[in-house]
Design a protein around this motif. Structure first.
Motif, PDB file in Angstrom:
ATOM      1  N   SER A  39      24.247 -17.914  -2.357  1.00  0.00           N
ATOM      2  CA  SER A  39      24.872 -17.131  -3.425  1.00  0.00           C
ATOM      3  C   SER A  39      25.100 -15.655  -3.093  1.00  0.00           C
ATOM      4  O   SER A  39      26.070 -15.075  -3.588  1.00  0.00           O
ATOM      5  N   ASN A  46      20.376 -15.890  -7.212  1.00  0.00           N
ATOM      6  CA  ASN A  46      19.846 -16.894  -8.119  1.00  0.00           C
ATOM      7  C   ASN A  46      18.459 -17.353  -7.690  1.00  0.00           C
ATOM      8  O   ASN A  46      18.209 -17.584  -6.503  1.00  0.00           O
ATOM      9  N   GLY A  64      19.561 -15.568 -12.718  1.00  0.00           N
ATOM     10  CA  GLY A  64      20.142 -14.760 -11.649  1.00  0.00           C
ATOM     11  C   GLY A  64      21.007 -13.656 -12.187  1.00  0.00           C
ATOM     12  O   GLY A  64      21.207 -13.521 -13.394  1.00  0.00           O
TER      13      GLY A  64
END
Length: 198
Positions: A39, A46, A64
């Protein structure tokens, strides 16, 4: 919508901690703390906590934050993703093996753009709150019952509206002035999480 997401999240967290340690016989860990290592590539971070509830089921709470620029719109905010996981594989107890995981998703984002189409040199601000869900398919490996590797993917849908601040509206900004990308509407959730099992 916002109250419903908060209530569901609180109930999920309560269930994690209310589940008795001896609720089922299982060799190996019942808990996993992990982070999605892919991510950050798209400006998102996250983190997840997963708790096995029974031999083939677990619940996971994800959270997140995001800081990204999409077509001139700066987006920043947070998300909460509660998820139920079912592990159907024989000979493997949750939280390891193949899983199917329906999930919900709540996001609260601040949006900022530069000069408006009217030519006024000003900054436009708005908010986007979305609520949705989807289905994740994946596989979680536990190496030495300590290191967790979780690969997941699946479709998602989030519904929300852009709320433009009054000062931005006065300078000619409208909902169409802001790009929200895949943060609203149909999308695809994909990740590879690395963490610790205990």
């Amino acid at each position: 919508m916002k109250k419903l997401a908060k209530l569901f999240t609180l109930l999920l967290v309560a269930a994690c901690f209310a589940a008795p340690q001896s609720s089922f016989a299982q060799d190996g860990p019942k808990n996993v703390i992990k982070t999605n290592i892919l991510s950050p590539i798209v400006g998102s971070y996250n983190f997840f906590y997963e708790r096995a509830l029974a031999k083939n089921t677990s619940i996971q709470l994800g959270g997140g934050f995001t800081s990204i620029d999409i077509s001139g719109t700066k987006l920043s905010g947070f998300r909460v993703t509660p998820e139920f996981r079912y592990y159907p594989s024989k000979g493997k107890d949750a939280p390891k093996g193949f899983f199917v995981g329906p999930f919900l998703n709540y996001q609260s984002l601040n949006l900022t753009v530069g000069a408006s189409a009217t030519g006024v040199s000003a900054e436009g601000k708005a908010t986007l709150n979305t609520f949705g869900g989807g289905l994740a398919l994946g596989w979680q490996w536990l190496f030495g019952d300590v290191v967790a590797l979780d690969l997941f993917f699946g479709p998602s849908f989030n519904s929300g509206t852009v709320n433009v601040e009054a000062s931005a509206t006065a300078n000619g900004f409208t909902e169409d002035s802001f790009s929200t990308g895949a943060f609203s509407g149909f999308g695809f959730r994909f990740g590879l999480s690395l963490g610790v099992a205990f």
